[in-house]
Write a protein that holds these residues in place. Structure first.
Motif, PDB file in Angstrom:
ATOM      1  N   UNK A 250      -2.347   2.425 -10.817  1.00 61.82           N
ATOM      2  CA  UNK A 250      -1.084   1.952 -10.256  1.00 61.82           C
ATOM      3  C   UNK A 250      -1.051   2.114  -8.743  1.00 61.82           C
ATOM      4  N   UNK A 251      -1.622   3.205  -8.238  1.00 58.77           N
ATOM      5  CA  UNK A 251      -1.670   3.412  -6.790  1.00 58.77           C
ATOM      6  C   UNK A 251      -2.501   2.328  -6.115  1.00 58.77           C
ATOM      7  N   UNK A 252      -3.625   1.941  -6.735  1.00 58.78           N
ATOM      8  CA  UNK A 252      -4.435   0.871  -6.170  1.00 58.78           C
ATOM      9  C   UNK A 252      -3.648  -0.440  -6.128  1.00 58.78           C
ATOM     10  N   UNK A 253      -2.924  -0.725  -7.203  1.00 57.05           N
ATOM     11  CA  UNK A 253      -2.124  -1.951  -7.240  1.00 57.05           C
ATOM     12  C   UNK A 253      -1.007  -1.911  -6.211  1.00 57.05           C
ATOM     13  N   UNK A 254      -0.377  -0.763  -6.051  1.00 56.50           N
ATOM     14  CA  UNK A 254       0.681  -0.630  -5.057  1.00 56.50           C
ATOM     15  C   UNK A 254       0.129  -0.844  -3.661  1.00 56.50           C
ATOM     16  N   UNK A 255      -1.085  -0.357  -3.422  1.00 59.03           N
ATOM     17  CA  UNK A 255      -1.731  -0.596  -2.138  1.00 59.03           C
ATOM     18  C   UNK A 255      -1.933  -2.073  -1.865  1.00 59.03           C
ATOM     19  N   UNK A 256      -2.225  -2.842  -2.913  1.00 66.18           N
ATOM     20  CA  UNK A 256      -2.383  -4.287  -2.737  1.00 66.18           C
ATOM     21  C   UNK A 256      -1.065  -4.942  -2.348  1.00 66.18           C
ATOM     22  N   UNK A 257       0.054  -4.453  -2.883  1.00 66.50           N
ATOM     23  CA  UNK A 257       1.335  -5.081  -2.538  1.00 66.50           C
ATOM     24  C   UNK A 257       1.670  -4.863  -1.073  1.00 66.50           C
ATOM     25  N   UNK A 258       1.409  -3.669  -0.546  1.00 64.28           N
ATOM     26  CA  UNK A 258       1.726  -3.437   0.865  1.00 64.28           C
ATOM     27  C   UNK A 258       0.733  -4.139   1.764  1.00 64.28           C
ATOM     28  N   UNK A 259      -0.524  -4.278   1.316  1.00 64.68           N
ATOM     29  CA  UNK A 259      -1.513  -4.993   2.111  1.00 64.68           C
ATOM     30  C   UNK A 259      -1.162  -6.467   2.212  1.00 64.68           C
ATOM     31  N   UNK A 260      -0.749  -7.069   1.083  1.00 64.96           N
ATOM     32  CA  UNK A 260      -0.386  -8.478   1.102  1.00 64.96           C
ATOM     33  C   UNK A 260       0.840  -8.729   1.957  1.00 64.96           C
TER      34      UNK A 260
END
Length: 426
Positions: free
Chosen positions: A194-204
């Motif tokens: 989930x942390x990896x996915x959350x990182x993708x949301x802020x990166x996008x």
């Protein structure tokens, strides 16, 4: 709190079991036959009356002007309804043009203490005050201890996964009744994903990975997302309950009391799931639902398909079922598919995109469900029971992480689409 931008307007409130407020129900039933059409809109994971009312105020505002400009004809009198149900929205999920909502902060991907969400959790999921307090303490301290993370996972499961039938009501697969892997797998593994996915949301969103903090904070950012996703699992099931046991039977009562009044269902996020499950709760012989418009629906894009929990429900609609979706919705484009995969909810879904949400890419696995852009849909002719995927990315595009444009739904173009689906605009 009745909105003032449109009249006549009624609030219609349901509790977590789908029981309506009797005074609001009776007031609407008493007046419904005076109107040719009722637009019934359900919010998603707004967690209080004021936020949902503000949404209805802004969303309905363009309707009177659009109708006046079009001159829909003699005998057309529209009524507006705002459905309220006890749901949950975390305070770090921004809503475009709602200045009182908090933006994502630099503390662990949206804040590692739970306030003011703790009070909301206690209100929306009552009976677990001690668990909520301990969850808030762990998120604030973020201890470097695997046992603490295991305890956190147990508490989230207690808070959001308990209750007979909860899994079945939250599933979009027909006959599925198992608790999701999201709430049963090893917490450390789930939180890391989930942390990896959350990182993708802020990166996008162009914010950069720094919002998640260092590696020591990353797992607790994932832990907070586990709480969010676990809470969404509970709210997803509640939306099914309120739709099937509450709104559906109420629409059946409208059919008896006001047989000539046409009902147009609209839902956002989990509210789209709620109005969809209302179709499953319609009594036999109720044929007053004439259109359904689903805005950024937070449920499976295969729910209406063969093997889905809503298989065939579109045949209960006298007009179209429209699914508006946007590529800018990171809540549904990134976090929802991951939570679905962790749920193991893929038994009726095929292909690499089996984890998708309706509000991310429209209907899947449904024969004769064409896809079109919003501009084309605004000029299309609709047929009874037709399912149509409408790409609204051109207008549903604003919003920060982690949800992206998920709540960016207050646009005249979407209002026009609803009125066209209702056959009130030409």
């Amino acid at each position: 709190m009745a909105v003032t931008s449109v009249q006549p307007y009624w609030d219609l409130t349901f509790d977590a079991d789908g029981d309506p407020d009797p005074r609001q129900r009776d007031a609407l039933l008493a007046r419904a036959r005076e109107h040719s059409d009722l637009v019934v809109f359900s919010h998603g994971w707004n967690n209080d009356l004021s936020t949902a009312s503000a949404l209805y105020d802004r969303f309905y505002a363009p309707f009177p002007g659009l109708l006046a400009a079009a001159g829909p004809g003699a005998g057309v009198l529209i009524g507006y309804v705002g459905v309220h149900w006890p749901s949950m929205r975390f305070c770090d999920e921004p809503i475009p043009d709602f200045p009182h909502t908090a933006a994502l902060t630099a503390r662990g991907g949206g804040g590692t203490d739970l306030d003011p969400d703790a009070a909301t959790l206690k209100r929306v999921l009552p009976g677990h005050d001690a668990a909520v307090d301990r969850i808030a303490e762990l998120l604030a301290r973020q201890p470097d201890d695997p046992a603490a993370l295991e305890e956190f996972g147990r508490l989230v499961r207690t808070l959001t996964g308990a209750g007979p039938g909860a899994a079945a009501l939250a599933s979009d697969v027909a006959g599925e009744d198992a608790l999701p892997r999201l709430l049963t797998a090893k917490p450390a593994d789930v939180c890391d994903e989930l942390a990896d996915a959350l990182g993708r949301t802020v990166s996008e969103a162009g914010e950069g990975e720094a919002l998640l903090g260092g590696l020591g904070k990353k797992v607790w950012a994932g832990a907070r997302e586990l709480l969010r996703q676990g809470t969404y699992f509970a709210m997803k099931g509640r939306a099914g309950t309120v739709g099937r046991k509450g709104l559906g039977p109420f629409v059946g009562q409208l059919a008896e009391r006001a047989p000539d009044t046409k009902v147009h269902l609209v839902g956002h996020s989990f509210g789209a799931r709620l109005v969809s499950f209302a179709l499953a709760g319609l009594p036999q012989g109720a044929h007053n639902v004439r259109s359904v418009t689903l805005l950024q629906g937070a449920f499976s894009h295969s729910a209406y398909s063969p093997g889905g929990a809503l298989d065939g429900m579109q045949r209960r609609v006298g007009g179209p079922v429209l699914a508006c979706h946007s590529s800018h919705d990171t809540a549904l484009g990134i976090l929802y598919p991951l939570a679905s995969r962790l749920s193991g909810d893929d038994r009726s879904l095929l292909g690499d995109d089996r984890w998708g949400a309706l509000g991310h890419d429209g209907f899947h696995g449904l024969p004769h469900a064409p896809a079109t852009a919003l501009t084309a849909a605004l000029g299309a002719r609709f047929s009874p029971g037709e399912c149509l995927s409408v790409d609204a990315s051109a207008v549903v595009r604003r919003g920060g992480p982690p949800a992206g444009a998920h709540s960016d739904i207050c646009h005249p173009e979407l209002a026009r689409l609803i009125l066209r689906a209702a056959a009130l605009l030409r």
